[in-house]
Design an enzyme around this catalytic site. Structure first.
Site, PDB file in Angstrom:
ATOM      1  N   HIS A 291       8.492 -42.365  30.892  1.00  0.00           N
ATOM      2  CA  HIS A 291       7.826 -42.694  29.304  1.00  0.00           C
ATOM      3  C   HIS A 291       8.171 -43.892  28.714  1.00  0.00           C
ATOM      4  CE1 HIS A 291       6.313 -40.811  25.546  1.00  0.00           C
ATOM      5  NE2 HIS A 291       7.065 -41.671  25.152  1.00  0.00           N
ATOM      6  N   GLU A 292       9.410 -44.223  28.607  1.00  0.00           N
ATOM      7  CA  GLU A 292       9.749 -45.544  28.022  1.00  0.00           C
ATOM      8  C   GLU A 292       9.316 -46.774  28.772  1.00  0.00           C
ATOM      9  OE1 GLU A 292      10.739 -45.081  25.251  1.00  0.00           O
ATOM     10  OE2 GLU A 292      11.248 -42.980  25.095  1.00  0.00           O
ATOM     11  N   HIS A 295       5.922 -47.571  27.595  1.00  0.00           N
ATOM     12  CA  HIS A 295       5.867 -48.239  26.399  1.00  0.00           C
ATOM     13  C   HIS A 295       6.480 -49.663  26.627  1.00  0.00           C
ATOM     14  CE1 HIS A 295       5.271 -45.199  23.370  1.00  0.00           C
ATOM     15  NE2 HIS A 295       6.287 -44.509  23.621  1.00  0.00           N
ATOM     16  N   HIS A 429       8.957 -33.683   9.826  1.00  0.00           N
ATOM     17  CA  HIS A 429       7.933 -34.883  10.444  1.00  0.00           C
ATOM     18  C   HIS A 429       6.905 -35.062   9.227  1.00  0.00           C
ATOM     19  CE1 HIS A 429       9.218 -33.629  14.494  1.00  0.00           C
ATOM     20  NE2 HIS A 429       8.396 -34.583  14.887  1.00  0.00           N
ATOM     21  N   ILE A 430       6.343 -34.048   8.654  1.00  0.00           N
ATOM     22  CA  ILE A 430       5.193 -34.663   7.689  1.00  0.00           C
ATOM     23  C   ILE A 430       5.641 -34.739   6.219  1.00  0.00           C
ATOM     24  CG2 ILE A 430       3.612 -33.529   8.957  1.00  0.00           C
ATOM     25  CD1 ILE A 430       3.290 -31.351   6.784  1.00  0.00           C
ATOM     26  N   GLY A 433       9.220 -37.863   7.528  1.00  0.00           N
ATOM     27  CA  GLY A 433       8.915 -38.783   8.447  1.00  0.00           C
ATOM     28  C   GLY A 433       7.532 -39.568   8.322  1.00  0.00           C
ATOM     29  N   GLY A 434       7.181 -40.228   9.505  1.00  0.00           N
ATOM     30  CA  GLY A 434       6.020 -40.960   9.387  1.00  0.00           C
ATOM     31  C   GLY A 434       4.753 -40.217   9.876  1.00  0.00           C
TER      32      GLY A 434
END
Length: 511
Positions: A291-292, A295, A429-430, A433-434
């Site tokens: 995964h990383e 990116h 999260h909401i 977070g972003g």
């Protein structure tokens, strides 16, 4: 452990901290996920599970003297709505989506409903199977006469028992087959095959911050040209390194700064080698590394030369996970896995039945997990598009909790929240977070990554010539173009069309 830390924090003067016995206790269960989740999955005492579940569910809600986030949530929603209107948008969701790939709230809802149509029947079937096991193995408390349906604090416990009965496979028995050096070699071989790049160890060529850190160079296989580099910091160091895994940019590509060789940091927290034994990874750690690295590839293989849009810079929030989630798919590709899954001592390949169980385990309870994510995304979107915070707070309109239940009735009909549910009070999260008006992006990116992987499936994963051709196109579009072009146009350039959820539904076993 948590109990020792608690006693230490409350100790005064010469207070002596007693020794703890992992077998005999005492134990302290916290509401942090690493403690809470195993407790709900493994504690046989139903009353204790209920107590822990309710405490977790009502965090920061003002109940039982807790801190109360409810007024803050209404204030946040009200201020976001005001800000959006000042900037000329109908609501905060419109403002959020102005800088994302998703074109509208309606488009997100349409995609959500398409997936939900397949996921809800699967979720109901999964819950029925869990319930059947509980009634069969749990005795009188779980009989139909005593329990109409499983309570929320029962589901995880019996889901874990069902998982154990189906798969009978542990992280520890798999570790010997996933030695870090072999996994790296296999992953580097994959990107060479797909994207025509060669990864070369270059330890000692650059200064590092710890002896464990390694340095690599990436060159274009055809031309031999050095095009990027990265540092890999693979092991856990609890005393001075935070947990988790991430990719960060060290040097970005930029004509203005005369930087043509991007450099990335890839950081993980695996177990370090011990003596002659290499770092042995869990399968989840293997997925995380892939995964990383996904990116990292988008940062390192960019051809965009303006710094603000090179690599991952400027890539829309709901599209940036495409390369990383795409790379995870290859952890279930048999030739890729068997390229590195060999016992570190004997060289024996991973037994076929264990690989099959890994593949089956991937979609275990996929319906329930999908419905949960879809519900979270739609609650988020509803609160930021159609919700009147002022009316909700004063009692003149529906409350935030009414909204949660309304959305849940559509996407979680098999598992409705309890009337005491105050999950929103800790939905950081909401609210902290972003992900405000952006939680949907988890599923949006999953749709894209599955559809991208399907492009390789469609030409035949064993058709090397065609796989190279599709991989080249993926490199020249998704991995190269950065944030200077609309992700919709970038994806169209790769796939010839916009993404569809068909591949994700198939990969999750819904079709």
């Amino acid at each position: 452990n948590a109990h020792v830390q608690h006693l230490t924090s409350e100790a005064t003067g010469d207070t002596e901290i007693p020794e703890m016995n992992p077998e005999a206790g005492p134990w302290r269960i916290t509401l942090d996920i690493p403690s809470y989740s195993p407790a709900l999955s493994h504690l046989p005492d139903r009353k204790l599970r209920e107590h822990i579940y309710m405490a977790y569910l009502q965090r920061a809600s003002g109940i039982n003297g807790n801190k109360n986030n409810v007024p803050l949530i209404y204030e946040i929603l009200r201020l976001r709505s005001e800000m959006a209107k000042m900037l000329g948008y109908e609501n905060f969701a419109e403002l959020s989506l102005a800088s994302k790939m998703a074109p509208s709230v309606e488009a997100i809802t349409e995609l959500t409903n398409l997936i939900a149509e397949k996921a809800i029947p699967a979720a109901k079937k999964e819950l029925a199977e869990i319930t059947a096991l509980a009634r069969q193995k749990g005795g009188s408390p779980y009989s139909e006469a005593n329990l109409e349906k499983l309570e929320p604090w029962d589901v995880n416990f019996w889901s874990e028992r069902l998982k154990e009965s189906k798969f009978d496979i542990t992280d520890e028995e798999l570790r010997p087959y996933f030695a870090l050096p072999a996994v790296l070699e296999g992953m580097f071989g994959l990107v060479n095959r797909l994207f025509g790049v060669t990864v070369i160890a270059a330890d000692g060529e650059e200064e590092v911050w710890h002896p464990d850190v390694r340095f690599f160079k990436i060159s274009d296989t055809e031309s031999g040209q050095h095009i990027a580099s990265f540092f890999l910091d693979p092991y856990s160091r609890p005393e001075n390194k935070r947990g988790g895994a991430w990719m960060a940019d060290c040097i970005g590509k930029s004509d203005a700064l005369d930087r043509d060789i991007p450099v990335a940091y890839l950081t993980c927290n695996g177990s370090p080698p011990v003596g002659n034994t290499p770092s042995l990874m869990t399968f989840r750690e293997v997925e995380t590394l892939f995964h990383e690295f996904g990116h990292g590839l988008q940062h390192m293989l960019t051809t965009a030369s303006i710094g603000d849009v090179a690599g991952i810079n400027g890539v829309e929030w709901d599209a940036v996970e495409l390369p990383s989630q795409f790379m995870e798919n290859w952890c279930y590709d048999r030739p890729t896995v068997y390229g590195f899954a060999k016992h570190w001592e004997t060289g024996e390949p991973l037994p076929e039945e264990k690989f099959q169980k890994l593949c089956e385990q991937k979609i275990f309870n996929a319906g329930m997990m999908t419905c949960r994510q879809l519900c979270f995304g739609q609650v988020d979107m509803e609160l930021h598009s159609n919700f009147d915070a002022e009316a909700g707070e004063t009692g003149k309109g529906r409350s935030i909790f009414d909204t949660h239940r309304e959305v849940s009735s559509k996407y979680l009909p098999h598992s409705m929240p309890m009337k005491e549910d105050r999950f929103l009070c800790s939905f950081s999260h909401i609210f902290a977070g972003g992900y405000s008006a952006g939680y949907y992006s988890y599923k949006w990116a999953e749709v894209m990554s599955a559809d991208a992987y399907a492009a390789f499936e469609e030409v035949g994963l064993d058709n090397e010539e065609k796989v190279e051709e599709v991989g080249k196109k993926f490199r020249e579009t998704v991995l190269s173009l950065g944030g200077g072009e609309s992700p919709t146009e970038v994806y169209r350039a790769f796939r010839g069309r916009e993404p569809t959820p068909s591949a994700l539904l198939r990969h999750n076993g819904f079709e």
